[in-house]
Every structure is written in structure tokens, then in C-alpha cells.
Design a protein around this motif. Structure first.
Motif, short mmCIF file in Angstrom:
data_model
loop_
_atom_site.label_atom_id
_atom_site.label_comp_id
_atom_site.label_asym_id
_atom_site.label_seq_id
_atom_site.Cartn_x
_atom_site.Cartn_y
_atom_site.Cartn_z
N LEU A 27 0.87 47.35 44.64
CA LEU A 27 -0.07 46.24 44.75
C LEU A 27 -0.15 45.85 46.22
N HIS A 28 -1.34 45.97 46.78
CA HIS A 28 -1.58 45.65 48.19
C HIS A 28 -2.30 44.31 48.26
N ALA A 31 0.46 43.14 52.97
CA ALA A 31 1.80 43.36 52.42
C ALA A 31 1.65 44.16 51.12
N ALA A 32 2.73 44.81 50.72
CA ALA A 32 2.68 45.61 49.50
C ALA A 32 3.90 45.34 48.64
N ALA A 33 3.72 45.49 47.35
CA ALA A 33 4.81 45.41 46.39
C ALA A 33 4.78 46.68 45.54
N ASP A 55 7.76 40.92 47.72
CA ASP A 55 7.65 39.48 47.77
C ASP A 55 6.88 38.95 46.55
N GLN A 56 7.38 37.89 45.93
CA GLN A 56 6.72 37.35 44.75
C GLN A 56 5.30 36.87 45.05
N PHE A 57 5.07 36.36 46.26
CA PHE A 57 3.74 35.87 46.60
C PHE A 57 2.75 37.02 46.74
N MET A 73 -1.27 37.07 47.33
CA MET A 73 -1.49 36.69 48.73
C MET A 73 -0.14 36.65 49.44
N PRO A 74 -0.03 37.24 50.63
CA PRO A 74 1.23 37.18 51.38
C PRO A 74 1.41 35.78 51.98
N LEU A 75 1.89 34.85 51.16
CA LEU A 75 1.91 33.43 51.51
C LEU A 75 2.77 33.10 52.72
#
Length: 194
Positions: free
Chosen positions: A104-105, A122-124, A170-172, A177-179
């Protein structure tokens, strides 16, 4: 604060509100598919370009205001997925995701008066467990149409958490959104107290 959020995403609204950031919401009217067709970069680059386009589009409507644009894209086995077009489309996405790794980007951009001042991606990495047809049917029975506007066909803060075996990131970012980098940029631009 004069921040404008160029999004109608409930999760992005909730993140900013929970962080104590005041904002006005004005969804960006951009043709995301047309922008994507003009790009040949990675999913991460595409998410960043879409976030920038949204921020720039709304900044043209709100002169002098700082505008936050954001976007998220899902990639599984090198294939990008958009929001599902229908409940059956959502079921097909989930069948494809089953047992695979989802990337997820999420990206964000800040613009003012037609100029991008800052952007970040950011990516997860999310490991989707094996999903039975019975689970998919029951899941969509509970989550549709709420997940119709969600890439990846999930809301991690709801039953979507049941799709995954493991999550790295990161959870955000997972929420869309990379909060933490956004808050840092708002501080750097003098929009939040340091």
C-alpha cells in the motif's frame, strides 16, 4: 490555520482531527485515471503524482491557502488496483489478494498558489491471509458499500483487519496518509507549533 484538505476520505479527516489539526475539506476534482495513464512510473511515484495533482487543483480554488493532497494505491504481484467498481469487482479483488503480499503506497503533498511546497511517499507491506469464498461473501455483507471507496477493499479500523496475517509499516500509511511526515511539514511551514 489555513489548511485545506483536498480529500473526501473519512479516514484522512479523522487522522487530522484526532491530531488536533484544524482544516477545511474541499475534495479535488481531478481525473485520476487520466493522470495515471500519462505516467509510466511505479505505484509509489503514481501515488505521489496524484497527491500533488490534488493539492495543485484545490490550491487554484483557494488562493493563499495551504492545501494538503493525498492518495493511496495498492499493488499486488506488480498489478495496481483501484477502488472496486462494484461489489462483484470487490470480491474479485479479494480473491486475487488472497494469500499474497499487498503493498500500500500512500503519499501526501502540500501546495500553495499553484506551487508544490512539499511532498512525501510511504509504503506498507501487508500479508493477506488465505481468504475463503465464504469469508469474502460474509465480509462484503458487513463492509459493502463502506469499502467501495477504499483501495484494497478494506478499512483497517474496521473488519478489514481480518484480511491480514501481518502488517509492516506505519499505521497512518495503512489508513491512507503518511501523517507523521505531514505534521512535520506543517511545523516546518509554520502552520503548527514546534
Amino acid at each position: 490555520m489555513s489548511l485545506v484538505l483536498a480529500s473526501q476520505s473519512a479516514s484522512r479527516w479523522a487522522m487530522l482531527e484526532a491530531a488536533g489539526v484544524s482544516f477545511e475539506a474541499l475534495p479535488a476534482a481531478v481525473d485520476e485515471r487520466a493522470i495515471e495513464q500519462g505516467l509510466d512510473g511505479s505505484a509509489a511515484d503514481t501515488a505521489l503524482e496524484l497527491a500533488r495533482a490534488k493539492a495543485l487543483a484545490v490550491s487554484a480554488q483557494r488562493p493563499g491557502r495551504l492545501v494538503l493532497g493525498s492518495d493511496s494505491l495498492v499493488e499486488v504481484d506488480g498489478r495496481r488496483f483501484d477502488k472496486p467498481a462494484s461489489r462483484e469487482d470487490a470480491a474479485q479483488h479479494l480473491r486475487f489478494f488472497s494469500g499474497r503480499i499487498m503493498y500500500l503506497h500512500s503519499a501526501a503533498a502540500l501546495a500553495r498558489d499553484g506551487e508544490v511546497l512539499w511532498d512525501h511517499g510511504a509504503a506498507a507491506k501487508l500479508k493477506v491471509r488465505l481468504l475463503s469464498d465464504q469469508f469474502i461473501t460474509a465480509y462484503l455483507g458487513h463492509e459493502w458499500p463502506a469499502v467501495a471507496g477504499c483501495v484494497g477493499v478494506f478499512r483497517i479500523e474496521a473488519r478489514g483487519v481480518q484480511l491480514f496475517e501481518a502488517i509492516e509499516g506505519d499505521q497512518f500509511t495503512v489508513l491512507g496518509m503518511p501523517l507523521l511526515p505531514v505534521l512535520g511539514a506543517l511545523r516546518d511551514l509554520g502552520e503548527l507549533a514546534s
